[in-house]
Enzyme design. Structure first.
Site, PDB file in Angstrom:
ATOM      1  N   LYS A  51      -2.630  -3.520   6.551  1.00 30.05           N
ATOM      2  CA  LYS A  51      -3.293  -4.097   5.372  1.00 30.05           C
ATOM      3  C   LYS A  51      -2.358  -5.058   4.627  1.00 30.05           C
ATOM      4  O   LYS A  51      -1.161  -4.806   4.512  1.00 30.05           O
ATOM      5  CB  LYS A  51      -3.671  -2.930   4.440  1.00 30.05           C
ATOM      6  CG  LYS A  51      -4.471  -3.310   3.233  1.00 30.05           C
ATOM      7  CD  LYS A  51      -4.678  -2.111   2.314  1.00 30.05           C
ATOM      8  CE  LYS A  51      -3.656  -2.133   1.186  1.00 30.05           C
ATOM      9  NZ  LYS A  51      -4.142  -1.634  -0.100  1.00 30.05           N
TER      10      LYS A  51
ATOM     11  N   LYS B 190       2.216   7.296   0.683  1.00 30.59           N
ATOM     12  CA  LYS B 190       3.198   6.946  -0.348  1.00 30.59           C
ATOM     13  C   LYS B 190       4.355   7.931  -0.377  1.00 30.59           C
ATOM     14  O   LYS B 190       5.476   7.547  -0.663  1.00 30.59           O
ATOM     15  CB  LYS B 190       2.543   6.805  -1.727  1.00 30.59           C
ATOM     16  CG  LYS B 190       1.686   5.546  -1.813  1.00 30.59           C
ATOM     17  CD  LYS B 190       1.569   4.960  -3.198  1.00 30.59           C
ATOM     18  CE  LYS B 190       0.819   3.630  -3.128  1.00 30.59           C
ATOM     19  NZ  LYS B 190       0.479   3.063  -4.428  1.00 30.59           N
TER      20      LYS B 190
ATOM     21  N   LYS C 175       0.529  -5.870  -1.780  1.00 33.61           N
ATOM     22  CA  LYS C 175       1.456  -6.589  -2.664  1.00 33.61           C
ATOM     23  C   LYS C 175       2.858  -6.003  -2.635  1.00 33.61           C
ATOM     24  O   LYS C 175       3.808  -6.673  -3.020  1.00 33.61           O
ATOM     25  CB  LYS C 175       0.934  -6.736  -4.104  1.00 33.61           C
ATOM     26  CG  LYS C 175       0.339  -5.562  -4.815  1.00 33.61           C
ATOM     27  CD  LYS C 175       0.026  -5.976  -6.266  1.00 33.61           C
ATOM     28  CE  LYS C 175      -1.253  -5.369  -6.793  1.00 33.61           C
ATOM     29  NZ  LYS C 175      -1.280  -3.889  -6.811  1.00 33.61           N
TER      30      LYS C 175
HETATM   31  P1  ATP Z   1       0.300  -1.715  -3.702  1.00 37.13           P
HETATM   32  O1  ATP Z   1       0.792  -2.521  -2.538  1.00 37.13           O
HETATM   33  O2  ATP Z   1       1.136  -1.893  -4.956  1.00 37.13           O
HETATM   34  O3  ATP Z   1       0.035  -0.264  -3.380  1.00 37.13           O
HETATM   35  P2  ATP Z   1      -2.251  -2.950  -3.317  1.00 37.13           P
HETATM   36  O4  ATP Z   1      -1.983  -4.368  -2.988  1.00 37.13           O
HETATM   37  O5  ATP Z   1      -2.645  -2.063  -2.216  1.00 37.13           O
HETATM   38  O6  ATP Z   1      -1.078  -2.338  -4.150  1.00 37.13           O
HETATM   39  P3  ATP Z   1      -3.980  -1.970  -5.485  1.00 37.13           P
HETATM   40  O7  ATP Z   1      -3.533  -2.307  -6.865  1.00 37.13           O
HETATM   41  O8  ATP Z   1      -3.728  -0.583  -5.007  1.00 37.13           O
HETATM   42  O9  ATP Z   1      -3.405  -3.023  -4.429  1.00 37.13           O
HETATM   43  O10 ATP Z   1      -5.543  -2.280  -5.313  1.00 37.13           O
HETATM   44  C1  ATP Z   1      -6.328  -3.094  -6.120  1.00 37.13           C
HETATM   45  C2  ATP Z   1      -7.669  -3.333  -5.450  1.00 37.13           C
HETATM   46  O11 ATP Z   1      -7.519  -4.263  -4.354  1.00 37.13           O
HETATM   47  C3  ATP Z   1      -8.301  -2.070  -4.855  1.00 37.13           C
HETATM   48  O12 ATP Z   1      -9.695  -2.045  -5.129  1.00 37.13           O
HETATM   49  C4  ATP Z   1      -8.058  -2.212  -3.372  1.00 37.13           C
HETATM   50  O13 ATP Z   1      -9.047  -1.547  -2.625  1.00 37.13           O
HETATM   51  C5  ATP Z   1      -8.121  -3.728  -3.170  1.00 37.13           C
HETATM   52  N1  ATP Z   1      -7.288  -4.190  -2.032  1.00 37.13           N
HETATM   53  C6  ATP Z   1      -5.961  -3.990  -1.892  1.00 37.13           C
HETATM   54  N2  ATP Z   1      -5.502  -4.569  -0.757  1.00 37.13           N
HETATM   55  C7  ATP Z   1      -6.565  -5.142  -0.143  1.00 37.13           C
HETATM   56  C8  ATP Z   1      -6.747  -5.887   1.086  1.00 37.13           C
HETATM   57  N3  ATP Z   1      -5.738  -6.158   1.901  1.00 37.13           N
HETATM   58  N4  ATP Z   1      -7.984  -6.338   1.388  1.00 37.13           N
HETATM   59  C9  ATP Z   1      -9.018  -6.070   0.559  1.00 37.13           C
HETATM   60  N5  ATP Z   1      -8.928  -5.367  -0.592  1.00 37.13           N
HETATM   61  C10 ATP Z   1      -7.724  -4.903  -0.966  1.00 37.13           C
END
Ligand code: ATP
Ligand code: LTN
Length: 339
Positions: free
Chosen positions: A203, A121, A206
């Site tokens: 990955k 980040k 969002k």
């Molecule tokens: P950002 O992109 O805003 O950093 P993010 O999409 O990575 O957010 P988080 O809010 O950080 O999502 O994570 C929420 C939950 O979803 C966490 O438990 C994380 O491990 C899970 N998660 C996030 N992305 C994935 C993915 N691609 N596959 C499976 N689990 C996921």
């Protein structure tokens, strides 16, 4: 002890959180939030929209407010029942931030420097490497330890943070006496990591700038079909799970997660068919799977009074659950009693 307490063993407690940084992706849903709903009968569950964590990256205030309300409604639409689980917004319970300060004094600078999310980040937000981004995992530890949670359902990317929370709990307990439960990660068997549809080595996230890279759980059917049609695959024409076929492997994982079919069953189903047919089938299955979440979200969003009532009840419950633990921590570290 009441008759019931003698016969019913105490349920284990789970805690998890998600940031209000945008609409949840199919990855968030399958990797985390879908499982939260499934766990709430078996465990005493506490689920939280972590708005304090969200401001570690730049947020526009009005957008953050709207995103937080939407994330709360999305959480309920994904199956979290506020009558079964404590569902609340992190900033509504000041005990998280208070505990975080105390825990930060039991966390070493070196440990925080090793966190890969901080490194990622800070590379992505080089103009805003603030202290909150650095101490983010301490606040996450406070979220969990404030409830003495036994289990924390998370995607694999959060395991390093959970390991740190465990180390902080052990260190505090050693220095001040048994205070915190040392939490275990809970990465369910189906907790697959979904990858970007545009770059299947990355990955699904969002905050990806490319909207075609991920399916959002509120996308309509046409959008979902279009995103899968454009998904990156390979130049072969064989639907099978094999090293080197990242795009197809990811689509098969998604199809398996929403239909419950095994990889072998999927390979058999699409033997002799092209990628076009396969992608359409994945799109259809995902759209069908998400349809109830979309309609439940629409229903809940129209009922602001209900949502506000749930939020108020959730914060009150969360506050009550954490007040005693925080007082114990304050006594343990030597703060004078507040009369
Ligand atoms: P950002 O992109 O805003 O950093 P993010 O999409 O990575 O957010 P988080 O809010 O950080 O999502 O994570 C929420 C939950 O979803 C966490 O438990 C994380 O491990 C899970 N998660 C996030 N992305 C994935 C993915 N691609 N596959 C499976 N689990 C996921
Ligand atoms: N860091 C997590 C969100 C989060 C969390 C938590 C998860 C904040 N506090 C406590 C589990 C338990 C993330 O980004 N996914």
């Amino acid at each position: 002890m009441s008759q019931q307490e003698m016969t019913t063993p105490q349920k284990k407690r789970i805690f998890s959180g998600i940031q209000p940084t945008g609409v949840f992706t199919l990855g968030n849903y399958i990797g985390a939030v879908r499982n939260w709903g499934a766990l709430q009968d078996e465990y005493e569950s506490i689920y939280c929209i972590v708005d304090l964590h969200a401001i570690t990256v730049m947020q526009e205030p009005a957008a953050l407010r709207a995103n937080t309300m939407r994330a709360y409604a999305l959480m309920l639409a994904c199956g979290i029942d506020p009558k079964k689980s404590v569902a609340f917004i992190q900033s509504h319970n000041p005990n998280h931030a208070e505990l975080s300060w105390v825990l930060s004094c039991s966390t070493m600078f070196g440990e925080l420097s090793r966190m890969t999310q901080f490194k990622d980040k800070s590379a992505r937000h080089a103009d805003n490497i603030n202290a909150g981004l650095f101490t983010y995992p301490v606040l996450m530890a406070a979220d969990i330890l404030a409830y003495n949670a036994d289990l924390v359902p998370i995607g694999a990317d959060q395991k390093q943070h959970l390991e740190l929370a465990r180390n902080i709990a052990v260190r505090f307990n050693q220095r001040f006496g048994q205070t915190f439960t040392v939490p275990e990660p809970y990465v369910p068997a189906s907790g697959a990591r979904l990858m970007s549809l545009q770059d299947p080595t990355k990955k699904m996230s969002k905050s990806d700038e490319n909207a075609n890279a991920c399916v959002f759980i509120l996308d309509d059917k046409d959008t979902i079909m279009r995103k899968f049609k454009r998904a990156v695959t390979d130049s072969e024409a064989e639907v099978c799970y094999r090293e080197g076929k990242d795009g197809i492997n990811n689509l098969m994982t998604i199809y398996s997660c929403v239909t419950g079919k095994t990889m072998d069953e999927i390979t058999a189903e699409f033997a002799g068919k092209g990628y076009g047919d396969f992608k359409s089938a994945v799109g259809e299955a995902v759209a069908d799977h998400l349809a109830p979440v979309r309609s439940e979200f629409a229903r809940l969003s129209a009922d602001k009074a209900y949502l506000n009532e749930c939020i108020a009840i959730g914060s009150e419950q969360a506050y009550r659950m954490t007040r005693k633990i925080l007082s114990k921590v304050y006594r343990r570290v030597g703060f004078v009693d507040h009369k």
